[in-house]
Design an enzyme around this catalytic site. Sequence first.
Site, PDB file in Angstrom:
ATOM      1  N   SER A 224       5.759  -1.048   3.060  1.00 42.65           N
ATOM      2  CA  SER A 224       4.871  -2.145   3.438  1.00 42.65           C
ATOM      3  C   SER A 224       5.083  -2.638   4.863  1.00 42.65           C
ATOM      4  O   SER A 224       6.226  -2.763   5.325  1.00 42.65           O
ATOM      5  CB  SER A 224       5.112  -3.303   2.463  1.00 42.65           C
ATOM      6  OG  SER A 224       4.418  -4.437   2.894  1.00 42.65           O
TER       7      SER A 224
ATOM      8  N   TYR B 239      10.356  -9.048  -3.361  1.00 39.07           N
ATOM      9  CA  TYR B 239       9.453  -7.872  -3.379  1.00 39.07           C
ATOM     10  C   TYR B 239       9.652  -7.028  -2.121  1.00 39.07           C
ATOM     11  O   TYR B 239       9.853  -5.809  -2.199  1.00 39.07           O
ATOM     12  CB  TYR B 239       7.995  -8.332  -3.475  1.00 39.07           C
ATOM     13  CG  TYR B 239       7.009  -7.251  -3.050  1.00 39.07           C
ATOM     14  CD1 TYR B 239       6.761  -6.151  -3.871  1.00 39.07           C
ATOM     15  CD2 TYR B 239       6.366  -7.311  -1.808  1.00 39.07           C
ATOM     16  CE1 TYR B 239       5.895  -5.148  -3.465  1.00 39.07           C
ATOM     17  CE2 TYR B 239       5.496  -6.311  -1.395  1.00 39.07           C
ATOM     18  CZ  TYR B 239       5.264  -5.234  -2.226  1.00 39.07           C
ATOM     19  OH  TYR B 239       4.415  -4.227  -1.821  1.00 39.07           O
TER      20      TYR B 239
ATOM     21  N   LYS C 199      11.265  -3.001  -1.271  1.00 42.90           N
ATOM     22  CA  LYS C 199      10.662  -1.915  -0.467  1.00 42.90           C
ATOM     23  C   LYS C 199      11.661  -1.435   0.576  1.00 42.90           C
ATOM     24  O   LYS C 199      11.814  -0.234   0.809  1.00 42.90           O
ATOM     25  CB  LYS C 199       9.381  -2.412   0.215  1.00 42.90           C
ATOM     26  CG  LYS C 199       8.255  -2.711  -0.751  1.00 42.90           C
ATOM     27  CD  LYS C 199       7.639  -1.433  -1.252  1.00 42.90           C
ATOM     28  CE  LYS C 199       6.860  -1.602  -2.524  1.00 42.90           C
ATOM     29  NZ  LYS C 199       6.410  -0.372  -3.136  1.00 42.90           N
TER      30      LYS C 199
HETATM   31  N1  LIG Z   1      -1.938  -3.745  -2.075  1.00 43.55           N
HETATM   32  C1  LIG Z   1      -1.306  -3.946  -0.928  1.00 43.55           C
HETATM   33  O1  LIG Z   1      -1.729  -4.743  -0.099  1.00 43.55           O
HETATM   34  C2  LIG Z   1      -0.050  -3.157  -0.587  1.00 43.55           C
HETATM   35  C3  LIG Z   1       0.497  -3.281   0.692  1.00 43.55           C
HETATM   36  C4  LIG Z   1       1.653  -2.573   0.993  1.00 43.55           C
HETATM   37  C5  LIG Z   1       2.236  -1.761   0.033  1.00 43.55           C
HETATM   38  N2  LIG Z   1       1.690  -1.667  -1.206  1.00 43.55           N
HETATM   39  C6  LIG Z   1       2.347  -0.805  -2.199  1.00 43.55           C
HETATM   40  O2  LIG Z   1       1.424   0.167  -2.642  1.00 43.55           O
HETATM   41  C7  LIG Z   1       1.686   0.518  -4.006  1.00 43.55           C
HETATM   42  C8  LIG Z   1       0.413   0.384  -4.822  1.00 43.55           C
HETATM   43  O3  LIG Z   1      -0.066  -0.945  -4.702  1.00 43.55           O
HETATM   44  P1  LIG Z   1      -1.367  -1.449  -5.455  1.00 43.55           P
HETATM   45  O4  LIG Z   1      -1.929  -2.560  -4.672  1.00 43.55           O
HETATM   46  O5  LIG Z   1      -2.215  -0.298  -5.846  1.00 43.55           O
HETATM   47  O6  LIG Z   1      -0.670  -2.087  -6.758  1.00 43.55           O
HETATM   48  P2  LIG Z   1      -1.090  -2.012  -8.300  1.00 43.55           P
HETATM   49  O7  LIG Z   1      -0.321  -3.089  -8.990  1.00 43.55           O
HETATM   50  O8  LIG Z   1      -2.564  -1.978  -8.459  1.00 43.55           O
HETATM   51  O9  LIG Z   1      -0.513  -0.591  -8.751  1.00 43.55           O
HETATM   52  C9  LIG Z   1       0.811  -0.390  -9.177  1.00 43.55           C
HETATM   53  C10 LIG Z   1       0.753   0.456 -10.438  1.00 43.55           C
HETATM   54  O10 LIG Z   1       2.096   0.766 -10.824  1.00 43.55           O
HETATM   55  C11 LIG Z   1       2.165   0.692 -12.253  1.00 43.55           C
HETATM   56  N3  LIG Z   1       3.585   0.450 -12.582  1.00 43.55           N
HETATM   57  C12 LIG Z   1       4.332  -0.628 -12.222  1.00 43.55           C
HETATM   58  N4  LIG Z   1       5.605  -0.451 -12.645  1.00 43.55           N
HETATM   59  C13 LIG Z   1       5.652   0.761 -13.268  1.00 43.55           C
HETATM   60  C14 LIG Z   1       6.691   1.513 -13.901  1.00 43.55           C
HETATM   61  N5  LIG Z   1       7.956   1.042 -13.960  1.00 43.55           N
HETATM   62  N6  LIG Z   1       6.392   2.743 -14.406  1.00 43.55           N
HETATM   63  C15 LIG Z   1       5.133   3.228 -14.338  1.00 43.55           C
HETATM   64  N7  LIG Z   1       4.106   2.556 -13.754  1.00 43.55           N
HETATM   65  C16 LIG Z   1       4.363   1.341 -13.225  1.00 43.55           C
HETATM   66  C17 LIG Z   1       1.234  -0.444 -12.631  1.00 43.55           C
HETATM   67  O11 LIG Z   1       0.768  -0.344 -13.971  1.00 43.55           O
HETATM   68  C18 LIG Z   1       0.079  -0.252 -11.618  1.00 43.55           C
HETATM   69  O12 LIG Z   1      -0.940   0.587 -12.140  1.00 43.55           O
HETATM   70  C19 LIG Z   1       2.819  -0.401  -4.469  1.00 43.55           C
HETATM   71  O13 LIG Z   1       4.031   0.308  -4.373  1.00 43.55           O
HETATM   72  C20 LIG Z   1       2.781  -1.524  -3.458  1.00 43.55           C
HETATM   73  O14 LIG Z   1       4.049  -2.116  -3.293  1.00 43.55           O
HETATM   74  C21 LIG Z   1       0.565  -2.347  -1.545  1.00 43.55           C
END
Ligand SMILES: NC(=O)c1ccc[n+]([C@@H]2O[C@H](COP(=O)([O-])OP(=O)(O)OC[C@H]3O[C@@H](n4cnc5c(N)ncnc54)[C@H](O)[C@@H]3O)[C@@H](O)[C@H]2O)c1
Length: 334
Positions: A117, A141, A145
């Site tokens: 992130s 959080y 990361k």
């Molecule tokens: N959305 C943002 O702005 C953003 C920014 C920077 C980084 N990220 C990173 O990108 C990735 C995806 O983000 P997103 O926005 O799609 O989030 P999201 O919550 O929509 O997706 C995360 C998925 O992981 C699954 N999950 C969580 N823990 C789990 C486990 N232990 N085993 C199996 N599945 C599990 C959840 O069911 C969900 O479908 C994450 O790692 C997040 O930290 C997101």
Amino acid sequence: MKILVTGGAGYIGSTTAKALEAAGHVPIILDSLLTGPQAFVRDRIFYERDIGDRELVRRIVDEHPDLDATIHMAARIVVPESVEKPYEYYRDNVAKSLELFDQLEQLGKPRVVFSSSGSLYAITDSFEVTEDDPLAPTSPYARTKRMIEQVLVDMSAATTLRAIMLRYFNPIGSDPDLESGIYAKEPSHVLGQLVMAARGQRDGFTITGTDHPTRDGTGMRDYLHVWDLARAHVRAVERFDDVLASVDGTSVVINVGRGEGVTVRELITAFERVTGQPLPVTEAPPRPGDAVGAYANVDRSRELLDWQTELSLDEGIASALAWADKRHEVLGYE
Ligand SMILES: NC(=O)c1ccc[n+]([C@@H]2O[C@H](COP(=O)([O-])OP(=O)(O)OC[C@H]3O[C@@H](n4cnc5c(N)ncnc54)[C@H](O)[C@@H]3O)[C@@H](O)[C@H]2O)c1
């Protein structure tokens, strides 16, 4: 290529699965559905389990011996919740990732692309951040990361594991067919709030924090279209070995953003331009923990991934609005 996508039922994971398919690859989804909706999995190969389940990872590799790489997106992602539930965040994001990486490495599947992130960066005077700038994660959080990045650096130095760590900035919008997008019932991020206001689900929009040291006093972010972000993953898996060879390393960090800082006021102006409607806006003091923000220096993504964003801020906003109109058909709620 066959690519394991952990968290593939989530917002970015399901969009990335679609971009992989569009490029001729086969995604395999591993997701516990902790938060991601089943509807986003569609008809893809799907293992509904936890990433910490080593036996399951073995089974996936047995059933798909031609697996080329893993995109590791599964995580708990809600910043305020991470302050209240640090144990769950460190256990699920850090400890379970450790088991996943070790198992993949032992099974001879060493290529990992990790979702990190842009919120890890310390604030700089210019707000532009390169991958070498100092980090200062401010929540449990964000610290998960950072820890996973450190795990990947150390494990890839000591074992056959190899890692590309993508530091995402702020994804917005949906995929081109409006099949997945933000699924939180009440999105807390700025664009989600604007969309709710435009749809009459809020009285208006409140800018929290107008005294930041930015050009107009409001917080700055680097918004990129989620479809562009998804395409960056396709590049990362397709060029995986070449990327690491060109940096002569076993792991590398790459910023993924548009490379343009947009303040909250500028976002509102763009939003009004896209909707053609003025939005009632009020101002309030910053909320505790609100960050001034940053935007990505994108030289490395251009050079190593041969990737840059193709979609504009206005296209991202229009996509987010279109998804808000469509999502009840996919999710069953407004
Ligand atoms: N959305 C943002 O702005 C953003 C920014 C920077 C980084 N990220 C990173 O990108 C990735 C995806 O983000 P997103 O926005 O799609 O989030 P999201 O919550 O929509 O997706 C995360 C998925 O992981 C699954 N999950 C969580 N823990 C789990 C486990 N232990 N085993 C199996 N599945 C599990 C959840 O069911 C969900 O479908 C994450 O790692 C997040 O930290 C997101």
